[in-house]
Each structure stands twice: as C-alpha cells, then as structure tokens.
Enzyme design. Structure first.
Site, short mmCIF file in Angstrom:
data_model
loop_
_atom_site.label_atom_id
_atom_site.label_comp_id
_atom_site.label_asym_id
_atom_site.label_seq_id
_atom_site.Cartn_x
_atom_site.Cartn_y
_atom_site.Cartn_z
N HIS A 171 12.99 8.07 -1.86
CA HIS A 171 13.14 8.86 -3.09
C HIS A 171 13.44 10.32 -2.76
CE1 HIS A 171 11.98 10.92 -6.82
NE2 HIS A 171 12.28 9.78 -7.41
N ASP A 296 14.09 5.80 -14.07
CA ASP A 296 13.55 7.08 -13.60
C ASP A 296 12.70 7.73 -14.68
OD1 ASP A 296 12.93 9.13 -11.89
OD2 ASP A 296 14.95 9.98 -11.77
#
Length: 333
Positions: A171, A296
């Site tokens: 990430h 997200d």
C-alpha cells in the site's frame, strides 16, 4: 449474468484502542509530517466515524450491492513507530480485526498488520495471523523508516509470506524522500503515493527479490500504481541495459523480464481509479485474472466505484473475475 458477487479488497478501518495508543506515541523523525496528517484525519469527522463505524459501513455496502470487504488498518499503520511499540500494537490490532471478521461471517475479511521494523516478529505474526486468527493476507504500507522490502534485513518477513502463502498488499504512503514532493502538495494521493508504491514494487522486481521468492504474491492498488503505462518501456530499457557494460548494467541479472514478474507475482486492484481507459490498459497488461475490485473506503465513494465496475465494458468472465473470483483465489476467501 448471475455471477455478481462483489468483494472490495482495500478498505480501511481503525479501532478506538489503536487511536488512543498510537496517537500517544513518538515516531521516527522522518515520519513526523505524515503522522501529524494521519492523526488529524483520524481525529476529525466524517473520516473518523467512517473508519470506526462498521454498522454504517455495512449499511453503505448493502445500499450499493457490495457483498464483502477486506478490512485493513488505516495507513501507515504501525510502521512509523519503534519495534517495542509497533510489535504489540500490531498483535492487538490483528486480534481486534479477527474478532470483527468472526462477528460478521461472509461480510468482512481481514488483512493483518505487521511491524517490518522487527522482521522476525513480523514473520511470526504472519504465521499467527493466517493459522490462528484466520486472516487473509498482510498489508505493508511501503517503506519502513526509509527501508524497503528488497533489503536483506526483511528476508524473514518475505520467507514467511511465501511459506505460508500469505498475500502481501503493498500500500502507498508518503515517499521516503519527502522534500521534492512536499513543496507543492505532491506527497499524498495526488502523486507521491503512487510514485512511492510503484518505486517499491520496482525495487522488488529489479533487485532479484522475486527470483529468491518466486511464489510471493503481491497486490498493488490503483490499477498498478502507474506501472502498466510504463511497463513496455521498462522491459525495453532493461533489455538494452543487459546488452551493454558499465554503470548502466542492472545490478541484478534477472531470470525473467520485468513484465513477466508483474504477470506472475502481482495482482492489481481498482482502488481509486474509476477510469475505463486505465482499466483497459491494466487488462492488456496483466489480464482479468490479476485484477480485483476495491474501493479504498472511506477515502473513495463506494457507490461511485460500484457504478464504475457495473458500467465498464467487460465480458461476463472479466466482470466476474474482477468483482470476486480473483479475490477469492488470491486471498483464499
């Protein structure tokens, strides 16, 4: 089409206990700017409530037709803190996440938090997260105090991820080389996040790390963090560099081309990229069996992401793979 199960795999949360403990800790000096911003975001509504309130999240999922979410600790997680604080904090977060998953069967899965700054402890936590807690992968928020996973110190972590078949979601976070990005607000999601995560992925490829760990499964968000756009040139320039001598020669003589590693070891997610043209490029680059749906949340809108996937010009097989089949395979759901 009846194969419509929808799983989102990059969905962030936090817990009251984590906020109370982490917000009281000092962090690595290079992380102070990012940590100040993160603490502000985690302290103010609506984002604070969206990170904490799972009932509200389920209501949004139900309203949008999203069946399941893989939850992960809000970045940068425990990585800005020293090992003495980060290791127990990660364990407690994972215990809490496992309880959430058990309490909501079929609706939530979990990506565990580990502390790369303590590689042996991270390796043990990877094993515990999978085999004791029943979580589905780990999330690494790119660099840890400016260090990257291709460095030898992180071998125990990568060995454990490969041995236990635990996918590693790579990430983004604020780049380790902050100064060039900071002047114009470029350090965050507008540019720096993708540059940082893309750099980390390229280091794993070009260092030969994936020759040492050929079965390592790595997930990149945002449809590959810009790499699909560059990949043909990356392959071209790598081939050129192998033909010449001197400083331009790569430090690692790879067994495959860079593009072959991305098609073998990486899976991309749609998080934050609701653009059919970018999706088409990613499909051409790695194929629909290496792309997964993600929102997200809470930083992107679930309804918008769901509408994007529904409207994308895909075959039934492509849509089923992206919406759930790839995630089920990669994360063992």
């Amino acid at each position: 089409m009846t194969d419509q199960r929808l799983i989102a795999v990059e969905e962030h949360l936090t817990t009251p206990a984590f906020l109370q403990r982490a917000h009281a800790l000092d962090c690595y000096p290079g992380d102070r700017t990012e940590v100040r911003l993160t603490r502000a975001v985690e302290s103010e509504d609506p984002t604070r409530s969206q990170l904490l309130d799972l009932d509200a999240r389920l209501a949004v999922m139900d309203a949008c037709g999203q069946d399941m979410a893989l939850l992960s600790l809000n970045p940068p997680g425990v990585q800005p803190y020293g090992p003495a604080d980060a290791v127990p904090l990660a364990r407690d977060v994972n215990d809490a996440l496992a309880r959430i998953v058990r309490d909501h069967p079929g609706r939530f899965g979990g990506l565990a938090t580990v502390a790369p700054q303590a590689p042996d402890e991270a390796a043990a936590e990877i094993e515990r997260a999978k085999h004791t807690l029943g979580l589905h992968g780990i999330m690494i928020n790119s660099h840890t105090d400016g260090h990257y996973l291709d460095e030898p110190r992180f071998a125990p972590l990568l060995q454990a991820a490969q041995a236990h078949r635990v996918p590693l979601y790579l990430h983004p976070r604020v780049p380790s080389m902050l100064a060039p990005y900071a002047a114009h607000g470029l350090s965050g999601a507008v540019w720096g996040y993708a540059a940082e995560a893309g750099l980390h992925a390229m280091r794993l490829v070009m260092s030969g790390t994936l020759d040492r760990y050929p079965d390592l499964s790595i997930v990149l968000g945002h449809l590959g963090e810009g790499i699909p756009f560059h990949l043909s040139r990356i392959d071209n320039r790598y081939a050129f560099a192998r033909r010449v001598s001197g400083a331009a020669t790569p430090t690692a003589r790879l067994e495959l081309t860079p593009g072959e590693y991305f098609r073998r070891n990486f899976t991309f997610t749609t998080s934050g990229i609701d653009d059919p043209h970018v999706l088409e490029l990613a499909l051409r680059t790695v194929g629909d069996d290496r792309i997964m749906f993600a929102v997200d949340a809470p930083y992107e809108e679930t309804a918008e992401a769901v509408r994007f996937l529904a409207a994308a010009p895909l075959s039934d097989t492509q849509r089923a793979n992206i919406s759930h089949r790839t995630a089920e395979r990669v994360f063992g759901l």
